[in-house]
Write an enzyme that holds these catalytic residues in place. Structure first.
Site, PDB file in Angstrom:
ATOM      1  N   PRO A 131       0.778  -1.249   0.000  1.00  0.00           N
ATOM      2  CA  PRO A 131       0.000   0.000   0.000  1.00  0.00           C
ATOM      3  C   PRO A 131       0.803   1.290   0.000  1.00  0.00           C
ATOM      4  O   PRO A 131       0.743   2.092   0.940  1.00  0.00           O
ATOM      5  CB  PRO A 131      -0.842  -0.145   1.262  1.00  0.00           C
ATOM      6  CG  PRO A 131       0.016  -0.954   2.179  1.00  0.00           C
ATOM      7  CD  PRO A 131       0.727  -1.934   1.285  1.00  0.00           C
ATOM      8  N   CYS A 132       1.493   1.545  -1.087  1.00  0.00           N
ATOM      9  CA  CYS A 132       2.247   2.793  -1.214  1.00  0.00           C
ATOM     10  C   CYS A 132       1.321   4.000  -1.256  1.00  0.00           C
ATOM     11  O   CYS A 132       1.746   5.122  -0.968  1.00  0.00           O
ATOM     12  CB  CYS A 132       3.154   2.739  -2.430  1.00  0.00           C
ATOM     13  SG  CYS A 132       2.307   2.414  -3.981  1.00  0.00           S
ATOM     14  N   HIS A 133       0.048   3.779  -1.566  1.00  0.00           N
ATOM     15  CA  HIS A 133      -0.912   4.891  -1.605  1.00  0.00           C
ATOM     16  C   HIS A 133      -1.170   5.468  -0.215  1.00  0.00           C
ATOM     17  O   HIS A 133      -1.708   6.559  -0.097  1.00  0.00           O
ATOM     18  CB  HIS A 133      -2.235   4.440  -2.246  1.00  0.00           C
ATOM     19  CG  HIS A 133      -2.936   3.349  -1.512  1.00  0.00           C
ATOM     20  ND1 HIS A 133      -2.618   2.008  -1.676  1.00  0.00           N
ATOM     21  CD2 HIS A 133      -3.952   3.387  -0.610  1.00  0.00           C
ATOM     22  CE1 HIS A 133      -3.412   1.273  -0.905  1.00  0.00           C
ATOM     23  NE2 HIS A 133      -4.220   2.098  -0.247  1.00  0.00           N
TER      24      HIS A 133
END
Length: 171
Positions: A131-133
């Site tokens: 989950p880089c977001h």
């Protein structure tokens, strides 16, 4: 040693098409097809889907349906030890929560590596699953998402809505 066969397929999501690539044993990438960084590919999907691809498609659909918050998939991130450390730390950011790039740098024990952390975050090959977001600017702004900022906003809003924490938009 023989190079493993890479299978590729595409699925439609609320955010557009995702390209999923995998061997028979592990995922090699999950990326949005049309982004500013990545134009539409010219290759075609393979007819055969490996079991890990089927699991990935099922779990991504559950995520978009709001019934999955944690992924249970086998994937291999190719990169340096530093990059792998950053990507591994992304997996520790809880669903619906955000941290800053500075916080991420501190978590890996190198506060001065904030720019390298940002670059590594942007090179994540497993969108949504890693989950880089969930990494935002120190001032709370949405910055730096390889899948385009409108998708980052949508993903964060989606997770907040599922958790019942939908209060205000970040844009």
């Amino acid at each position: 040693m023989e190079t493993p066969t890479i299978f590729t397929t595409y699925i439609q999501t609320p955010l557009g098409a995702l390209e999923i690539s995998a061997t028979s044993d592990f995922l090699t990438s999950i990326l949005f097809v049309d982004t500013q960084k990545r134009p539409s590919p010219q290759n075609q999907a393979t007819q055969e889907l490996s079991p890990v691809m089927i699991a990935c498609i099922d779990q991504l659909n559950e995520y978009f349906d709001g019934t999955r918050k944690v992924f249970d998939l086998v994937f291999v991130h190719e990169g340096t030890d530093f990059q792998k450390k950053v990507w591994a730390e992304l997996l520790n950011i809880p669903y619906g929560k955000t941290i800053s790039y500075l916080d991420l740098s501190k978590r890996i024990g190198n506060e001065k590596a904030i720019r390298a952390v940002g670059t590594t975050n942007g090179n994540n090959q497993f969108t949504i699953v890693v989950p880089c977001h969930r990494v935002i600017g120190s001032n709370g702004s949405l910055v730096g998402y390889g899948g385009d900022l409108w998708r980052k906003k949508w993903l964060l809003d989606h997770e907040a809505k599922i958790l019942g924490n939908y209060q205000m938009s970040l844009f």
